[in-house]
Scaffold this motif. Structure first.
Motif, PDB file in Angstrom:
ATOM      1  N   ARG A 108       0.975  -1.327  -0.221  1.00 37.08           N
ATOM      2  CA  ARG A 108      -0.306   0.011   0.698  1.00 37.08           C
ATOM      3  C   ARG A 108       0.789   0.962  -0.034  1.00 37.08           C
ATOM      4  NH1 ARG A 108      -5.193   0.336   0.572  1.00 37.08           N
ATOM      5  NH2 ARG A 108      -5.172  -1.572   1.196  1.00 37.08           N
ATOM      6  N   GLN A 109       2.070   0.829   0.949  1.00 36.06           N
ATOM      7  CA  GLN A 109       3.002   2.192   0.599  1.00 36.06           C
ATOM      8  C   GLN A 109       3.343   2.502  -0.760  1.00 36.06           C
ATOM      9  OE1 GLN A 109       6.037   1.705   3.792  1.00 36.06           O
ATOM     10  NE2 GLN A 109       4.959   3.003   5.350  1.00 36.06           N
ATOM     11  N   LEU A 110       3.644   2.069  -1.573  1.00 34.94           N
ATOM     12  CA  LEU A 110       4.294   1.362  -2.265  1.00 34.94           C
ATOM     13  C   LEU A 110       3.387   1.965  -3.572  1.00 34.94           C
ATOM     14  CD1 LEU A 110       6.802  -1.616  -3.062  1.00 34.94           C
ATOM     15  CD2 LEU A 110       7.357   0.847  -2.797  1.00 34.94           C
ATOM     16  N   MET A 111       2.522   1.520  -3.516  1.00 35.64           N
ATOM     17  CA  MET A 111       0.819   2.612  -4.719  1.00 35.64           C
ATOM     18  C   MET A 111       0.948   3.474  -4.272  1.00 35.64           C
ATOM     19  SD  MET A 111      -2.317   0.549  -4.937  1.00 35.64           S
ATOM     20  CE  MET A 111      -3.209   1.498  -3.103  1.00 35.64           C
ATOM     21  N   GLU A 112       0.819   4.063  -3.131  1.00 32.53           N
ATOM     22  CA  GLU A 112       0.155   5.284  -2.689  1.00 32.53           C
ATOM     23  C   GLU A 112       1.718   6.862  -2.937  1.00 32.53           C
ATOM     24  OE1 GLU A 112      -0.615   5.669   1.684  1.00 32.53           O
ATOM     25  OE2 GLU A 112      -2.113   4.568   0.757  1.00 32.53           O
ATOM     26  N   GLN A 172       9.055   9.857  -6.311  1.00 28.90           N
ATOM     27  CA  GLN A 172      10.162   9.790  -5.199  1.00 28.90           C
ATOM     28  C   GLN A 172      10.779   9.121  -5.302  1.00 28.90           C
ATOM     29  OE1 GLN A 172       7.352   8.790  -1.643  1.00 28.90           O
ATOM     30  NE2 GLN A 172       6.263  10.591  -1.833  1.00 28.90           N
ATOM     31  N   GLY A 173      11.117   8.819  -6.987  1.00 26.84           N
ATOM     32  CA  GLY A 173      12.500   7.722  -6.745  1.00 26.84           C
ATOM     33  C   GLY A 173      12.329   6.692  -5.757  1.00 26.84           C
ATOM     34  N   ALA A 197      13.431   6.585  -2.549  1.00 28.72           N
ATOM     35  CA  ALA A 197      12.465   7.451  -1.583  1.00 28.72           C
ATOM     36  C   ALA A 197      11.896   6.160  -0.120  1.00 28.72           C
ATOM     37  CB  ALA A 197      12.586   8.187  -0.888  1.00 28.72           C
ATOM     38  N   PRO A 198      10.395   5.669  -1.401  1.00 28.33           N
ATOM     39  CA  PRO A 198       9.620   4.158  -0.466  1.00 28.33           C
ATOM     40  C   PRO A 198      10.000   3.496  -0.227  1.00 28.33           C
ATOM     41  CG  PRO A 198       8.632   5.632  -2.584  1.00 28.33           C
ATOM     42  CD  PRO A 198       9.765   5.456  -2.140  1.00 28.33           C
ATOM     43  N   LEU A 199      11.218   3.420  -1.773  1.00 31.83           N
ATOM     44  CA  LEU A 199      11.895   1.525  -1.044  1.00 31.83           C
ATOM     45  C   LEU A 199      12.724   1.379   0.048  1.00 31.83           C
ATOM     46  CD1 LEU A 199      12.049   0.453  -4.891  1.00 31.83           C
ATOM     47  CD2 LEU A 199      10.627  -0.425  -2.248  1.00 31.83           C
ATOM     48  N   GLN A 200      13.472   2.672   0.675  1.00 34.55           N
ATOM     49  CA  GLN A 200      14.834   2.842   1.637  1.00 34.55           C
ATOM     50  C   GLN A 200      13.082   2.912   2.595  1.00 34.55           C
ATOM     51  OE1 GLN A 200      16.525   6.145   0.060  1.00 34.55           O
ATOM     52  NE2 GLN A 200      17.750   5.152  -1.567  1.00 34.55           N
ATOM     53  N   SER A 201      12.722   3.251   2.644  1.00 30.86           N
ATOM     54  CA  SER A 201      11.850   3.433   4.433  1.00 30.86           C
ATOM     55  C   SER A 201      10.697   2.234   4.764  1.00 30.86           C
ATOM     56  CB  SER A 201      10.799   5.226   4.352  1.00 30.86           C
ATOM     57  OG  SER A 201       9.762   4.278   3.110  1.00 30.86           O
ATOM     58  N   ILE A 202      10.999   1.119   3.614  1.00 35.28           N
ATOM     59  CA  ILE A 202      10.370   0.396   4.392  1.00 35.28           C
ATOM     60  C   ILE A 202      11.493  -0.937   4.614  1.00 35.28           C
ATOM     61  CG2 ILE A 202       9.483  -1.926   2.854  1.00 35.28           C
ATOM     62  CD1 ILE A 202       7.608   0.051   1.441  1.00 35.28           C
TER      63      ILE A 202
END
Length: 188
Positions: free
Chosen positions: A94-98, A104-105, A107-112
């Motif tokens: 859901r985070q990746l989808m949103e 953001q490039g 950044a979502p994968l790094q935060s996960i």
């Protein structure tokens, strides 16, 4: 006038006496006595006390459980962990989808990745008593003892013996050594 005088002379009897004293012998034989004391009758009946100790909860606290319960526990833990893993992956998806398409490039994968692999703080430390207090259950039913005592009367047998009495009567025999005599003279 002169009166005649009478002169009397006596001769006593002389005897030779042979005296045999009487003989008496009395003997009392002892009585024959037997005394027997039968043993008393002692009857003791006991019912055993029962002690029941249930340590199954204490064994569980120590991790000593049976194979069926162990299999059931591991199945429950596997189910919880798989549900927790599915929820985490759905949340990450859901985070990746949103965040997709917002420039953001990575950044979502790094935060996960930080959420999953960062340094984890251990939980609070506390003292744990193993096994837990009251985990061993004890149930005791006391036994009972009945004692019956029957005394026996003594058996006394007495045989009384008659006295032994021997009597020999005495005997007196005599011979006359001198006969008695009376002489009467008249002096005149």
């Amino acid at each position: 006038m002169r009166l005649p005088q009478i002169q009397i002379r006596t001769t006593d009897i002389k005897m030779n006496l042979q005296i045999d004293k009487p003989k008496q012998h009395i003997e009392q034989p002892r009585a024959k006595q037997t005394i027997e004391q039968p043993a008393a009758i002692l009857d003791i009946n006991t019912t055993r006390g029962q002690l029941k100790i249930d340590s199954s909860q204490a064994r569980r606290d120590l991790g000593l459980i049976g194979p069926l319960e162990s299999g059931k526990n591991y199945a429950e833990k596997g189910k919880r962990e798989s549900l927790k893993g599915m929820a985490r992956r759905a949340s990450e998806g859901r985070q990746l989808m949103e965040s997709a398409g917002k420039d953001q490039g990575r950044a979502p994968l790094q935060s996960i990745a930080k959420q999953n692999h960062g340094p984890k703080r251990p939980g609070p430390y506390n003292i744990k008593f193993v096994p837990s207090i009251g985990s061993v259950k004890i149930d005791y039913t006391p036994g009972k003892t009945d004692i019956n005592f029957t005394p026996q009367k003594p058996k006394i047998d007495v045989q009384v013996n008659k006295p032994i009495h021997k009597y020999t009567p005495g005997d007196v025999t005599g011979t006359m050594l001198q006969r008695p005599d009376v002489e009467i003279d008249v002096i005149g």
